[in-house]
Design an enzyme around this catalytic site. Structure first.
Site, short mmCIF file in Angstrom:
data_model
loop_
_atom_site.label_atom_id
_atom_site.label_comp_id
_atom_site.label_asym_id
_atom_site.label_seq_id
_atom_site.Cartn_x
_atom_site.Cartn_y
_atom_site.Cartn_z
N CYS A 13 0.92 -1.84 16.01
CA CYS A 13 0.85 -1.54 14.58
C CYS A 13 0.25 -2.70 13.80
CB CYS A 13 2.26 -1.25 14.06
SG CYS A 13 2.33 -0.97 12.27
N CYS A 58 6.10 -6.72 7.61
CA CYS A 58 7.17 -6.12 8.40
C CYS A 58 7.59 -7.12 9.47
CB CYS A 58 6.68 -4.84 9.06
SG CYS A 58 7.97 -3.93 9.94
N CYS A 96 3.37 8.46 0.78
CA CYS A 96 3.92 7.59 1.82
C CYS A 96 4.16 6.22 1.16
CB CYS A 96 2.92 7.49 2.97
SG CYS A 96 3.42 6.39 4.28
N GLU A 126 0.82 -1.20 0.00
CA GLU A 126 0.00 0.00 0.00
C GLU A 126 0.86 1.26 0.00
OE1 GLU A 126 -3.95 -1.81 2.15
OE2 GLU A 126 -2.36 -1.14 3.45
N CYS A 142 -1.44 6.10 9.74
CA CYS A 142 -0.26 5.45 10.33
C CYS A 142 -0.64 4.16 11.03
CB CYS A 142 0.38 6.36 11.36
SG CYS A 142 0.86 7.95 10.74
N CYS A 182 5.92 -4.50 16.07
CA CYS A 182 5.46 -3.53 17.07
C CYS A 182 4.02 -3.88 17.44
CB CYS A 182 5.54 -2.10 16.52
SG CYS A 182 7.21 -1.61 16.06
N1 SAH Z 1 8.92 0.89 10.23
C1 SAH Z 1 9.17 2.31 10.09
C2 SAH Z 1 8.35 2.95 8.99
C3 SAH Z 1 6.86 2.97 9.26
S1 SAH Z 1 6.43 4.54 9.85
C4 SAH Z 1 8.93 2.99 11.42
O1 SAH Z 1 8.28 2.39 12.28
O2 SAH Z 1 9.38 4.10 11.61
C5 SAH Z 1 4.88 4.26 10.55
C6 SAH Z 1 4.68 5.14 11.77
O3 SAH Z 1 3.36 4.93 12.25
C7 SAH Z 1 5.62 4.79 12.92
O4 SAH Z 1 6.07 5.97 13.52
C8 SAH Z 1 4.71 4.06 13.90
O5 SAH Z 1 5.14 4.25 15.22
C9 SAH Z 1 3.39 4.71 13.64
N2 SAH Z 1 2.24 3.87 13.95
C10 SAH Z 1 2.16 2.53 13.91
N3 SAH Z 1 0.93 2.12 14.24
C11 SAH Z 1 0.22 3.23 14.49
C12 SAH Z 1 -1.13 3.46 14.83
N4 SAH Z 1 -1.98 2.47 14.97
N5 SAH Z 1 -1.53 4.73 15.00
C13 SAH Z 1 -0.68 5.76 14.80
N6 SAH Z 1 0.59 5.60 14.45
C14 SAH Z 1 1.04 4.36 14.29
#
Ligand code: SAH
Length: 375
Positions: free
Chosen positions: A133, A126, A119, A106, A354, A130
């Site tokens: 996420c 991944c 983006c 995506e 995000c 986390c």
């Molecule tokens: N793997 C890299 C690139 C992805 S960035 C990284 O983590 O930096 C995606 C961003 O969205 C990250 O900062 C992550 O912390 C944030 N994120 C993940 N899940 C989220 C959610 N449910 N709501 C808001 N932000 C989220």
């Protein structure tokens, strides 16, 4: 199934090279050594693919028919195919793309008054896991090739050109590597993709307009600083190790101290700051004590903090911090002389925000037919 050995005729030919994944230098070598053509053909081909977004050799009308046939016989142009498009009320568009081997990724287009940002994804799924996420729940399927990373940009440029009736090849102005995957976990391909995206003979993006975000793969941050020129964002998301290790398994390997150390050593270009992303989770990391610890961590660093209101994902068990508390938290950081901003939440209604990228919406015809992937 027959267990007879395949006849020579049924053996696959030498696999075609994906020339969309080659830097201009590598393409030049290939054109000379493999294609047996003059070096000056390389920038010509490169411009077709990476400036005009050609997806077929037939489009390359200033090459002779013979050369196009020769190219088609030995090379392919790695690409992604639009599979689904979802539009948010706020103008955000989430594109789902299908790779040649039927993987889904995506990319999220975010237009605003002064910029058009995409983006971009760097992996299918991944490996970082986390806990908050959605992409993390998929596990890692595979790395995207440099060509597939760049192809997202070409494909969305094409969509915008068509929709907005623009003549320019590259309507996108900014790129953020914040889609599916961990960019620094696919560093070689990321680096090649950045080289292509910044090439004058290609899309010619300025390094000032590209940001790569990482969970904090400490040794790779050093390489990233030495070998690329683009901006760095760190997904910090917690103010102490106990919290962060629960949310982000990567922290058990490289803790906050190691991460902040890498950030202090990062070769920042003049006037730049490191962006720290901090997802606000109600009752988890949004207390006054968190703000105080965060201020301490940011001390003496050219930094800004992007507070991201959590986009709730069903089943993951976290709640978002309410708006009033998010503003209080930002004000606490402000008072501690930390530049903090609440990031505008975009594309929530289409799960394009995000941490919501997981190809869960919409029909999945090929997958439904084929069932889950076999190991
Ligand atoms: N793997 C890299 C690139 C992805 S960035 C990284 O983590 O930096 C995606 C961003 O969205 C990250 O900062 C992550 O912390 C944030 N994120 C993940 N899940 C989220 C959610 N449910 N709501 C808001 N932000 C989220």
């Amino acid at each position: 199934m027959s267990d007879a050995a395949p006849s020579p005729e049924s053996l696959p030919a030498k696999p075609a090279v994906d020339i969309a994944s080659l830097s201009l230098a590598a393409l030049t070598l290939w054109v000379k050594d493999e294609l047996g053509e003059k070096a000056f053909r390389a920038p010509q081909i490169f411009r077709w693919i990476h400036q005009r977004g050609a997806v077929d050799f037939a489009e390359m009308t200033d090459l002779s028919k013979d050369m196009r046939a020769k190219l088609a016989a030995s090379a392919r142009i790695g690409r992604v195919e639009k599979d689904l498009e979802q539009r948010s009320v706020d103008g955000t568009v989430k594109y789902r793309f299908r790779t040649h081997d039927n993987k889904l990724i995506e990319s999220v287009y975010m237009p605003s008054a002064d910029r058009k940002t995409l983006c971009v994804s760097t992996q299918v799924g991944c490996a970082m896991a986390c806990t908050f996420c959605m992409t993390g729940t998929l596990g890692l399927k595979r790395n995207l090739t440099a060509g597939e990373i760049v192809a997202q940009v070409h494909a969305v440029n094409r969509e915008i050109r068509r929709e907005e009736g623009l003549q320019i090849y590259r309507p996108l102005t900014n790129l953020v590597f914040m889609g599916m995957g961990e960019p620094l976990h696919n560093f070689e391909n990321l680096k090649t993709a950045l080289g292509i995206l910044e090439a004058e003979e290609g899309p010619n993006f300025s390094h000032r307009h590209i940001t790569v975000s990482t969970v904090g793969l400490v040794p790779m941050i050093e390489r990233f600083g030495a070998e690329t020129r683009v901006k760095l964002a760190i997904s910090l998301n917690a103010s102490n190790d106990e919290q962060r290790s629960k949310m982000m398994p990567v922290n058990r390997k490289w803790n906050i101290a190691a991460l902040m150390d890498a950030c202090r050593k990062f070769p920042l270009r003049q006037g730049r700051r490191i962006t720290f992303e901090y997802v606000l989770l109600s009752g988890v990391n949004d207390t006054d004590e968190d703000a105080a610890r965060l201020i301490e961590l940011m001390r003496d660093l050219p930094a800004k903090v992007n507070l991201i209101p959590y986009n709730e994902n069903p089943g993951l068990g976290f709640q978002t911090t309410v708006e009033k508390r998010a503003e209080e938290f930002r004000d606490l950081l402000d008072r501690g002389h930390v530049a903090a901003f609440i990031r505008q939440n975009r594309g929530r209604d289409i799960a394009g925000a995000c941490g919501q990228l997981a190809n869960v919406d919409g029909p999945k015809p090929a997958e439904a037919l084929q069932g889950p992937e076999l190991p």
